[in-house]
Design an enzyme around this catalytic site. Structure first.
Site, PDB file in Angstrom:
ATOM      1  N   ARG A   1       0.831  -1.223   0.000  1.00  0.00           N
ATOM      2  CA  ARG A   1       0.000   0.000   0.000  1.00  0.00           C
ATOM      3  C   ARG A   1       0.867   1.275   0.000  1.00  0.00           C
ATOM      4  O   ARG A   1       0.509   2.274   0.598  1.00  0.00           O
ATOM      5  CB  ARG A   1      -0.934   0.028   1.221  1.00  0.00           C
ATOM      6  CG  ARG A   1      -1.946  -1.104   1.284  1.00  0.00           C
ATOM      7  CD  ARG A   1      -2.925  -1.045   0.122  1.00  0.00           C
ATOM      8  NE  ARG A   1      -4.047  -1.959   0.313  1.00  0.00           N
ATOM      9  CZ  ARG A   1      -4.092  -3.223  -0.093  1.00  0.00           C
ATOM     10  NH1 ARG A   1      -3.056  -3.742  -0.733  1.00  0.00           N
ATOM     11  NH2 ARG A   1      -5.161  -3.957   0.098  1.00  0.00           N
TER      12      ARG A   1
ATOM     13  N   SER B   1     -10.781  -1.076   3.147  1.00  0.00           N
ATOM     14  CA  SER B   1     -10.052  -1.218   4.422  1.00  0.00           C
ATOM     15  C   SER B   1      -9.650   0.158   4.929  1.00  0.00           C
ATOM     16  O   SER B   1      -8.991   0.908   4.204  1.00  0.00           O
ATOM     17  CB  SER B   1      -8.785  -2.044   4.230  1.00  0.00           C
ATOM     18  OG  SER B   1      -9.078  -3.325   3.755  1.00  0.00           O
TER      19      SER B   1
ATOM     20  N   GLU C   1      -5.160   3.413   6.243  1.00  0.00           N
ATOM     21  CA  GLU C   1      -4.853   3.133   4.834  1.00  0.00           C
ATOM     22  C   GLU C   1      -5.487   4.192   3.940  1.00  0.00           C
ATOM     23  O   GLU C   1      -4.968   4.554   2.891  1.00  0.00           O
ATOM     24  CB  GLU C   1      -5.388   1.736   4.493  1.00  0.00           C
ATOM     25  CG  GLU C   1      -4.833   1.140   3.230  1.00  0.00           C
ATOM     26  CD  GLU C   1      -5.843   1.103   2.116  1.00  0.00           C
ATOM     27  OE1 GLU C   1      -6.055   2.144   1.470  1.00  0.00           O
ATOM     28  OE2 GLU C   1      -6.400   0.025   1.877  1.00  0.00           O
TER      29      GLU C   1
END
Ligand code: FAD
Ligand code: EPU
Length: 341
Positions: free
Chosen positions: A167, A241, A337
């Site tokens: 990520r 998420s 995130e």
């Protein structure tokens, strides 16, 4: 190309935050982008923040945006060239991600099928090196072209320039807010190599009685799994998420296993373990929690949701509580995130 004032962004962010932006415009070419960047200066707004918007599926707006939001709508899919094993396909940053994945599957080009149904656009795919079901964009990335906002120069970034991680990419770290991604080229396999390492994919294929899957079968399995647990932003506001899965030392993991025998973690290089943050949040009792219209999804504890009228500040406050609770209970620091604006 119109430059709009106090423009509402509710329909342009998947959390459905009812906020406005000082200025809003879309661009579908480099020339239009350069024109808008020039206008921002000429209107005396050079010092105001600039936000490049894709599909708005990975951001949480906490307040009205005090600057310029420019939505990337550069379109086009082009097969650049091919060799014996690969085809090199360039897609405009404004192409819808899932439609592009389907386009490639239709032509038998392998590599993107595990990334089916991820919301958003092509241009954001390298931003956080999107990943799902055992594949990340770095596995199929060839290069991208991006415009340097300060100088207006277009540069090419190959994989070595991007520092892709879990990520992560340079566009979130050292080059944050410095580039506009214009298009991305992917290197796809003409003879697909299937990735069924993720247990749930195997289970889906067995349940459907498929023994020799094709890339479309993998895509269908992924789509089915995703629909079964992830909320559709068209129905319930969310950005996927909310936190990353954290990495801790193997020693810390062993200690946690003693008090929490069911804890879910996977070994990663360097004597470390990657934890399932969803497990931590569920075990701490947050799954299905709701406070006003801000909540934790009842089927996936890693996803925070807006049931209707939650503000960005409500969602953020909930995320703070979860963060502190997880740290107190497991001595693990979660990291968000989603891009917090
Ligand atoms: P946006 O939200 O518009 O932008 C995200 C960031 O990228 C912002 O900082 C923005 O400024 C910047 N940006 C966007 N486009 C450009 C550009 N052209 N140039 C420069 N900067 C740009 N992500 C995963 O990795 N895996 C998943 O499995 C996954 N599942 C999801 C499921 C759901 C239900 C939802 C809602 C989200 C999920 N996500 C997942 C997160 C999200 O879909 C991805 O991060 C996606 O790549 C975001 O694309 P976007 O176009 O909506 O980006
Ligand atoms: N789990 C729970 N409770 C929950 C959710 C998960 O216990 O409520 C545990 C389960 O043990 C499960 C494990 O966590 O086996 C992993 O769950 P899941 O397969 O749903 O994946 P995830 O780790 O929660 C990550 C990505 C997703 C991606 C999936 C599939 C992150 C932060 N999230 O989720 O990406 O789609 O794996 O690969 O890495 C996103 O980035 O927005 C996103 C949705």
């Amino acid at each position: 190309m119109e430059i709009l004032a106090n423009y509402p962004l509710k329909r342009l962010n998947s959390f459905g935050m009812a906020i406005t932006t000082h200025r809003f415009a879309t661009f579908s070419s480099v020339d239009e982008l350069l024109f808008l960047l020039q206008q921002k200066k000429e209107e005396g707004d050079a010092a105001l923040p600039l936000l490049i918007l894709g599909g708005g599926s990975n951001m949480l707006f906490r307040t009205n945006f005090p600057g310029w939001v420019l939505k990337n709508e550069i379109k086009g899919i082009e097969e650049l060239h091919e060799d014996v094993d690969y085809v090199y396909v360039r897609a405009g940053a404004g192409e819808n991600w899932h439609s592009f994945v389907q386009y490639c599957i239709d032509r038998g080009w392998g590599g993107l099928e595990n990334l089916s149904l991820i919301p958003g656009n092509v241009g954001a795919s390298p931003m956080q090196n999107i990943g799902a079901y055992g594949v990340e964009i770095k596995d199929v990335f060839w290069d991208l072209r991006a415009l340097h906002i300060e100088t207006g120069r277009v540069q090419t970034f190959t994989i070595g320039d991007c520092d892709f991680g879990y990520r992560e990419s340079v566009f979130k770290t050292k080059f944050r807010n410095q580039y506009v991604i214009l298009d991305v080229t992917y290197c796809l396999r003409k003879k697909p190599l299937l990735n069924t390492s993720y247990g749930a994919i195997q289970q889906e294929l067995s349940a459907a009685g498929i023994q020799q899957p094709a890339i479309r079968d993998i895509a269908n399995a992924v789509i089915h799994i995703r629909r079964s647990k992830l909320p559709d932003p068209a129905e319930i506001g969310n950005a996927g998420s909310f936190f990353k899965n954290p990495t801790i030392s193997a020693e810390h993991f062993t200690r946690l296993q003693q008090t929490h025998p069911g804890i879910v973690g996977y070994p990663v290089p360097g004597q470390q373990v990657k934890l399932a943050a969803g497990w931590l949040i569920e075990s701490a009792g947050w799954k299905g929690f709701r406070e006003g219209d801000a909540g934790v999804h009842p089927k996936q504890a890693l996803v925070l949701v807006n049931y209707g009228n939650a503000s960005g500040a409500d969602i953020y406050a909930l995320s703070e509580k979860i963060l502190h609770d997880i740290e107190a209970k497991f001595q693990v620091k979660l990291e968000r995130e989603v891009n917090i604006i």
